[in-house]
Motif scaffolding. Structure first.
Motif, PDB file in Angstrom:
ATOM      1  N   GLU A 245       0.835  -1.294  -0.111  1.00 48.37           N
ATOM      2  CA  GLU A 245      -0.041   0.120   0.149  1.00 48.37           C
ATOM      3  C   GLU A 245       0.912   1.128  -0.033  1.00 48.37           C
ATOM      4  N   SER A 246       2.141   1.173   0.699  1.00 47.77           N
ATOM      5  CA  SER A 246       2.793   2.244   0.679  1.00 47.77           C
ATOM      6  C   SER A 246       3.566   2.638  -0.555  1.00 47.77           C
ATOM      7  N   LEU A 247       4.041   1.530  -1.084  1.00 51.43           N
ATOM      8  CA  LEU A 247       4.720   1.611  -2.425  1.00 51.43           C
ATOM      9  C   LEU A 247       3.943   2.076  -3.477  1.00 51.43           C
ATOM     10  N   PHE A 248       2.857   1.452  -3.665  1.00 53.64           N
ATOM     11  CA  PHE A 248       1.694   1.941  -4.791  1.00 53.64           C
ATOM     12  C   PHE A 248       1.111   3.266  -4.476  1.00 53.64           C
ATOM     13  N   SER A 249       0.733   3.644  -3.459  1.00 53.59           N
ATOM     14  CA  SER A 249       0.359   4.954  -3.175  1.00 53.59           C
ATOM     15  C   SER A 249       1.363   6.062  -3.405  1.00 53.59           C
ATOM     16  N   ASN A 250       2.609   5.724  -3.055  1.00 54.45           N
ATOM     17  CA  ASN A 250       3.594   6.773  -3.353  1.00 54.45           C
ATOM     18  C   ASN A 250       3.995   6.805  -4.936  1.00 54.45           C
TER      19      ASN A 250
END
Length: 963
Positions: free
Chosen positions: A746-751
């Motif tokens: 979630e962190s990687l994709f949202s960034n």
């Protein structure tokens, strides 16, 4: 007139102005002019203007040809007749003018014929029109003959903006007028000065492969003239072209096989065979010999299945081909290489004998044929093995010529492998060994030995290594005994080292192999000390020896570590480059894998020391020094650790090593996260550690993921996504990892979604897009339970929609594959439970996705990307059935009829409908390809289609509220 003068001035500037900037400006203006509608009239006027110079005539004829090919649709339909007549007049005007201009005008007329149906052309179509014009203007016949030659060639010219249907009809129109064409050409044979042109045009028409019966061609005046002209000084080139086409013509596959072609084959083969003495005729020009050799090679390639039966007649052709192979000029000899390869397949492969029925008959016939061709392949080995010898002046050759020579050697190596497959590795080895013995005894010159013949023989021996059995006990021991005695000349030593590496499996498997290990290791140490090239060869061979003889080397680990240590530090004149040192790391890693677990752990520590010590030293000097070091001074050592983690197949030992090294890795991550090169190297090392250790990683994996998750927010290095992708593959389906993996993705994709908000972002950072969507596809495969329920999934789909049309190949393919994986979710049992979640996101966006994909297939992406786009479209149709069809109809209806007809659109929609109804999508791409071709047929049409579909304006954000 003003525009005509500007064109003349621009051409004058282009060809004659001393200032480069002015010439470049003129070139740019002329290119822009060629795209305008005015270019039609201006070019035509200047071509008809008697005062135009040659440069103007060439430019205007090229412009007119290009306009007819690409932009014919710019003209009103009634303009066709006047254009045809104008081009016809130009053909007559320039029948004695500059040949380049005449050729361009001929191509323009041919392009016109491709685009205009016979019934619209009038006068019974172009061929009847051409015949009538030739009858009316006998003095212009040479000019019309050039048109006659290019006509069939233009069938396959895809620069002409014709629709696929029209192109097929044009081919049929020409095929149906073959008699008219051959009649004109036959009549031209009566005029001596037209014979050559008539034969060249005949060769061109034969390429259409229209089925004129072989029995008709066998007695046709054009064929008989070509055969009788083979020895003519003037006509031989044209005659060779005709006979070459006829040979290919008779080999074109059809249901009746060769039998129906026999009347023509029986006329061609004896005539070509009569040319055999000319292969050895020293008075013959090299180009003439090359032309004759080409005919023999064509016969070999075309009739290989007939030749493979081993009949007396076919052996005559084989002997002629051996003569070609023996020619001292490599360009001539190599023409036969394809034949020897295909003959080998016919002799060895079981498929060639299936018609015989049972196994015993097959085996008997195969043995008989191999026996028939045995002596031919033995001769071939001797003939080609001479062609790999280094030329005396090799070191003075240009880089390009040295590269060509290496390509020659690779090609000869392939031929030797073909021969060894027929003769057997042992028999081929014996022939080559005799060459080596001969080289060693026959090239003594006092105390000085010419190393080149020995090197050539060894190169050939190395080439067939895979076909020499490990049990070979007669020749290989003698070769291995000879190797240490050879002089240490750099290129020879390089080949000696590579030969050692090539026979590493023999050394491991042969009864006497073990006794040679100490001497071959000594050879490799010499190779590492001679030059960078020989060190590269020795490092590669060292790796092969360790891979194949690993168990035997476990007792010699101390000695191997000494070599490794010296190579890593450059002691003792070792010349191993950083890249080649990775092979030594790999070699020792493989030996360590053979050790018992407790010994493996200690050996692994020792293996890491030469890489860890310099890194630790830099870190100890503080963050400032670490941050300022050139990347390669860090990555050389990290890459060695990566290879250790990759090749020491001991999960616990590697997990233990990465745990001990983590503080060192973390320091580099923290200080150099800005440096892409260092991060790529470090992530690669972590990837191999994760891949090897798997579940043994323990707490280190958590620390690693926490590190890259935090650093990605700041530095956006794509390799962090790439490392996460590997983690997902291994731990994605592990329930105990679900919580921290969910946070990670979630962190990687949202960034990433925040980084890529418009197409320009994808264009400037395609590596991020590529790795992001590769990671997303991995999530679909290994942890759909984390991706589909996640709030980040809709924004990831929206992000993909923005980036589909990015021109970067890998990024675009990753995005399209991600979408296809979403559409194909229902194909896997574990994916079906997530279909409702998927549909909630895809259905509101379906019309936009479909339109972007259709725009991509019709010009927004290069045609080389079409296969991937077509698969995504067909997968979408299969997943959403009727809904997808409605979306597609809506999008396709936007394409103007001037760009694609209703029939072309309906074929496209039918393919999607067939996919939706469950048909295998592999066979449904042709209508998509044809709509793509139609919509790209010229720049104007492509722009019209993209303007209608406007893929980049389908901003998906406004749909977000409905999902």
């Amino acid at each position: 007139m003003a525009l005509e003068n500007i064109v003349k001035e621009a051409l004058n500037a282009l060809y004659h102005h001393p200032d480069d900037a002015v010439r470049s400006q003129a070139d740019q203006w002329l290119q822009e002019f060629q795209r305008t509608i005015d270019a039609w009239q201006v070019s035509d006027n200047l071509l008809h203007d008697a005062s135009s110079n040659v440069e103007t005539l060439i430019f205007c004829s090229q412009t007119l040809r290009s306009k007819v090919q690409r932009d014919f649709e710019e003209l009103p339909s009634e303009a066709f007749r006047s254009l045809r007549d104008s081009l016809n007049n130009l053909l007559k005007t320039f029948h004695k003018g500059p040949p380049k201009v005449r050729t361009q005008i001929s191509l323009a007329v041919a392009a016109l014929a491709v685009q205009v149906p016979a019934e619209d052309w009038g006068d019974g179509g172009i061929m009847n029109w051409l015949r009538d014009e030739m009858n009316l203007h006998p003095d212009i016949v040479p000019s019309f003959l050039e048109l006659l030659r290019v006509l069939p060639e233009e069938v396959f010219n895809y620069k002409i903006a014709a629709r696929p249907d029209r192109r097929r009809k044009f081919e049929n129109e020409l095929a149906s007028t073959m008699d008219v064409s051959l009649g004109i050409l036959t009549a031209c044979l009566n005029i001596p000065e037209l014979k050559e042109q008539a034969l060249e045009a005949f060769a061109s028409w034969l390429r259409l492969r229209h089925r004129i019966p072989a029995s008709v061609l066998a007695t046709h005046p054009l064929v008989l003239t070509a055969l009788s002209s083979l020895t003519s000084d003037v006509l031989s080139e044209a005659a060779v072209n005709v006979i070459s086409e006829l040979i290919h013509y008779t080999s074109a596959r059809n249901t009746d096989g060769f039998s129906v072609q026999m009347p023509l084959i029986q006329v061609l083969v004896p005539q070509v065979m009569n040319l055999k003495p000319q292969l050895r005729d020293s008075s013959k020009d090299e180009e003439d010999v090359k032309a004759i050799a080409r005919l023999f090679a064509d016969m070999g390639d075309s009739y290989v299945e007939l030749i493979a039966t081993g009949s007396d007649e076919s052996m005559l052709i084989v002997h002629a081909l051996l003569e070609v192979s023996a020619h001292p000029e490599y360009d001539i000899a190599s023409m036969t290489f394809n034949f020897w390869h295909n003959l080998q397949i016919c002799l060895i492969e079981r498929e060639s004998y299936l018609s015989l029925g049972n196994d015993s008959l097959i085996e008997a016939e195969r043995n008989r044929r191999v026996q028939v061709f045995r002596s031919s392949y033995e001769s071939l080995v001797s003939l080609v093995s001479c062609k790999v010898q280094y030329p005396q002046d090799y070191s003075q050759l240009s880089k390009e010529d040295q590269k060509d020579f290496k390509q020659t050697r690779y090609a000869v190596a392939d031929v030797l492998i073909d021969a060894a497959l027929v003769l057997g590795g042992e028999s081929t080895l014996k022939i080559l060994y005799m060459k080596l013995v001969e080289a060693l005894s026959g090239h003594q010159n006092g105390d000085m030995m010419d190393w080149r013949p020995s090197e050539a023989a060894l190169y050939c021996i190395r080439a067939i290594s895979d076909l020499v059995p490990f049990t070979e006990a007669e020749v290989m021991p003698q070769i291995m005994s000879l190797l240490p005695k050879l002089p240490h000349q750099s290129l020879l030593l390089q080949t000696v080292c590579l030969t050692v590496g090539a026979y590493s499996k023999w050394i491991d498997g042969a009864p006497s192999g073990l006794s040679f290990l100490p001497s071959v290791i000594d050879i490799l140490v010499s190779g590492m000390s001679m030059s960078e090239d020989s060190a590269a060869a020795a490092s590669l061979a060292f790796r092969h020896i360790c891979v194949d003889c690993g168990k035997k080397l476990c007792g010699s680990l101390d000695g191997l570590f000494q070599i490794y240590q010296r190579a890593m530090t450059g002691e003792g004149c070792f010349k191993v480059a950083a890249q080649d040192s990775l092979l030594l790391v790999e070699a020792l890693s493989i030996v360590i894998t053979e050790l018992p677990p407790d010994q493996a752990k200690k050996a692994l520590e020792a293996l890491c020391i030469p890489a860890v010590a310099p890194l630790q030293e830099v870190i100890n000097q503080g963050a400032l020094v670490l941050g300022q070091k050139p990347a390669r001074e860090i990555t050389n050592h990290i890459d060695r650790l990566a290879n250790i983690f990759r090749y020491v197949n001991n999960p616990e030992a590697v997990a233990d090593a990465i745990q001990r090294l983590w503080p060192l890795f973390k320091a580099i991550f923290d200080i150099r996260a800005w440096d892409m090169r260092t991060m790529e190297s470090l992530c690669r090392a972590c990837k191999h550690a994760v891949r090897t250790s798997k579940r043994f990683m323990g707490v280190t994996i958590g620390a690693m993921l926490e590190e890259i998750q935090g650093l990605y927010k700041q530095h956006h290095q794509p390799c962090f996504l790439y490392l996460s992708s590997e983690v997902i593959k291994i731990f994605g389906s592990d329930p105990s990892c679900a919580d921290y993996l969910k946070v990670l993705i979630e962190s990687l994709f949202s960034n990433t979604a925040c980084l890529l908000t418009k197409i320009q972002d994808f264009t400037s950072r395609p590596d991020i897009a590529d790795d992001c969507f590769l990671l997303a596809s991995r999530c679909i495969r290994y942890c759909p339970h984390l991706l589909f329920p996640s709030p980040v999934f809709p924004s990831l789909v929206e992000c993909s929609m923005i980036g589909i049309t990015v021109q970067h190949r890998e990024a675009s393919n990753s995005i399209l594959s991600f979408l296809s994986d979403i559409f194909d979710l229902g194909k896997s049992t574990h994916g079906q439970q997530f279909l409702p979640m998927r549909d909630t996101v895809i259905l509101p966006r379906g019309p936009s996705i479909t339109r972007i994909l259709i725009a991509s297939s019709t010009g927004a992406l290069p045609s080389s990307r079409l296969e991937t786009v077509a698969y995504a479209l067909l997968s979408l149709s299969r997943a959403y059935g009727g809904k997808a069809l409605e979306w597609a109809k809506e999008s396709v209806s936007l394409i103007p009829v001037s760009a694609a007809t209703e029939l072309e659109k309906s074929r496209f929609l039918q393919a999607l409908s067939d996919a939706a109804s469950g048909m295998d999508i592999k066979g449904l791409t042709i209508p998509i390809e044809e709509l793509s071709e139609v919509c790209r047929r010229n720049r104007t049409v492509q722009e019209i289609v993209q303007e209608a579909l406007r893929p980049l304006e389908l901003n998906p954000v406004y749909i977000s509220s409905s999902s």
